[in-house]
Design a protein around this motif. Sequence first.
Motif, mmCIF file in Angstrom:
data_model
loop_
_atom_site.group_PDB
_atom_site.id
_atom_site.type_symbol
_atom_site.label_atom_id
_atom_site.label_comp_id
_atom_site.label_asym_id
_atom_site.label_seq_id
_atom_site.Cartn_x
_atom_site.Cartn_y
_atom_site.Cartn_z
ATOM 1 N N ALA A 117 0.607 -1.157 0.458
ATOM 2 C CA ALA A 117 -0.173 0.459 0.365
ATOM 3 C C ALA A 117 0.426 0.998 -0.256
ATOM 4 O O ALA A 117 0.202 2.638 -0.363
ATOM 5 N N THR A 120 4.104 3.174 -4.579
ATOM 6 C CA THR A 120 3.200 3.540 -5.970
ATOM 7 C C THR A 120 4.327 2.542 -7.004
ATOM 8 O O THR A 120 5.203 2.025 -7.238
ATOM 9 N N MET A 226 -7.940 -5.873 -5.534
ATOM 10 C CA MET A 226 -9.337 -4.715 -5.652
ATOM 11 C C MET A 226 -9.902 -4.005 -6.363
ATOM 12 O O MET A 226 -9.034 -4.514 -7.590
ATOM 13 N N LYS A 228 -10.591 -1.510 -9.656
ATOM 14 C CA LYS A 228 -9.866 -0.448 -9.717
ATOM 15 C C LYS A 228 -10.933 0.278 -10.535
ATOM 16 O O LYS A 228 -11.790 -0.045 -11.308
ATOM 17 N N THR A 229 -11.749 1.763 -10.042
ATOM 18 C CA THR A 229 -12.477 2.183 -10.270
ATOM 19 C C THR A 229 -11.749 3.802 -11.024
ATOM 20 O O THR A 229 -10.075 3.747 -11.007
ATOM 21 N N GLU A 231 -11.675 6.451 -9.124
ATOM 22 C CA GLU A 231 -12.126 7.057 -7.818
ATOM 23 C C GLU A 231 -10.140 6.712 -7.423
ATOM 24 O O GLU A 231 -9.289 6.953 -6.905
ATOM 25 N N SER A 232 -10.059 5.281 -7.312
ATOM 26 C CA SER A 232 -9.024 4.356 -6.357
ATOM 27 C C SER A 232 -7.293 4.680 -7.889
ATOM 28 O O SER A 232 -6.419 4.878 -7.147
ATOM 29 N N LYS A 235 -6.576 8.402 -6.872
ATOM 30 C CA LYS A 235 -5.782 8.358 -5.765
ATOM 31 C C LYS A 235 -4.269 8.439 -5.911
ATOM 32 O O LYS A 235 -3.493 8.610 -4.913
ATOM 33 N N MET A 236 -4.031 6.633 -6.593
ATOM 34 C CA MET A 236 -3.009 6.151 -6.494
ATOM 35 C C MET A 236 -1.474 6.980 -7.918
ATOM 36 O O MET A 236 -0.826 7.568 -6.867
ATOM 37 N N GLN A 239 -1.588 9.659 -4.706
ATOM 38 C CA GLN A 239 -0.015 8.611 -4.175
ATOM 39 C C GLN A 239 1.876 9.220 -4.558
ATOM 40 O O GLN A 239 1.800 8.632 -5.517
ATOM 41 N N GLU A 293 1.459 -3.636 -12.002
ATOM 42 C CA GLU A 293 -0.495 -4.471 -12.001
ATOM 43 C C GLU A 293 -0.565 -5.235 -12.956
ATOM 44 O O GLU A 293 -0.255 -5.742 -13.876
#
Length: 539
Positions: A117, A120, A226, A228-229, A231-232, A235-236, A239, A293
């Motif tokens: 987490a 990156t 997790m 994958k949207t 939003e996610s 956020k990444m 980060q 990923e």
Amino acid sequence: MNKHFLSTSLALMLFCSAVAQNKNAITYSKPINKDNAYKHLSILASDEYEGRETGKKGAWMAADYIKKQFAGLGLKGPVDGDYFQSIGMVSYNLTQTVFTIEGQAKENLKDFVIPAANVTLAGFTFNANEVVFAGYGLNKDNYNDFAGIDVAGKVVLIFAAGDPTVPAGTPVPTDRASRRKAILMQMEKVKYLADHQALAVIQIDPTLDTITADRKAMYSGTGEPMLKTAESVAKMERQKSFPSILINTATANELLKGAGTTVAALQKKITTAVQPASQLIKVTVSASAKKNEEKVRAENVLGFLEGADPKLKNEILVVTGHYDHIGLTNSGTDKVNNGADDDGSGTTGVLMLAEAFAKAKKAGHGPKRSILFMTVVGEEKGLLGSEWYSEHPVFPLEKTITNLNIDMIGRVDEAHAQDPNYIYIIGSDMLSSDLNATGIKANKDYVNMNLDMKYNNRTDPNQFYYRSDHYNFAKHGIPVIFYFSGVHEDYHQPGDEVSKIRFDLLTERSKLVYFTAWELANGLKRPRVDKNEDGTPKN
């Protein structure tokens, strides 16, 4: 009468029909029986299905089995003619994970763990010739591990857990809320160091001394699915990598060797005096990690039964259970977490209900409203499959009248060992008094088991209301009932086997869901939502 039921008496009189039983409901309940339950569960919870872990072969096999059952019953595939709703799921795997002390490489998932987490996609790398030991990483009351220390640009070594200001001998609480609080405290320590521009943090975590390699892999988060949207992804992209490394006691002692001390000595010194022992340690350390990923194959399995009433068939009752479990383990002689109860039992219940309603429809007695039978994936990874459906519904959420969710209905918990004719009911009155009344009446008219409301609140320390797939409907204002027989000694263990299932109870509990579904799918009105998600009355 249970005190939680008293407020429903008026709703019972106004909402429920005066007819005690529906003969058709009883007639078509016959597929819900012990033999049928065993037929499904002995396959889904077999060793061949390898614990049905999301993104793995066993889960794909289970999805194919359920799809075949839905198709054989004549249910429609509502996802552009298909039974599968593909989930936008990915995993992030760490590669090239390196941690060295004085140029000597340590072993990943043995000597150290890097939580994914904090990494990156760009990864990280660092080198340092010294480490700042900052005790427990605390700054509270009259105790400050960071007094006189500028952590900017430094690699900081701290204990991952513990608080020297708590008197010795104080019992360590182990309930779920306390464990969550401890995790949040650990996260706050890391955030403090990141906010103060530290180069990296190394956390001494004695739990790594004993847990198995597969648990360490889970602990690291690498490879965990997790969603994958948008939003996610955003956020990444925002980060920044802040290197965080967990090390076991032996590795920590290697780091401390240059200061002529050990983990045990420092802990004793700090806790005895209740004074920090922060210091600079001359030692060369380096670390690096990259992250990539990978797409994860995962699908919810949907079977649709269209309602018979032209005016009501656009309203949908959703019946759910999660077919995934936690997969294989590397420890012990039994490697398969079969998940017979969790949630093979609920999936079996969904399949039996689907058969009962399908046969009723073929005989000309189908429900007025439509029913979506949905077995979801990714529950054990964080309610991912139901979250995906609630954000990408096949049918409009405003047309979804209720979610009946079945998760673990095949065993007996310790509290009911002497009287196993029970089921925990969770969420039934959270949003709708009508739904609660319907569930109670269905039980009284057809099944007559103890509806235990012990966990039916938002403040339950176990947080069961938030821990299964119904919640992803409830958070959108859709009334829910969660059917649950409680935890047991084999929860998330290889011992959760078919041989320990009480098929008589699984059948009766499934019948309760079925008769409740029958009332909801055929009622004059959909359950009225008279409460907000926080429990306050709607205006």
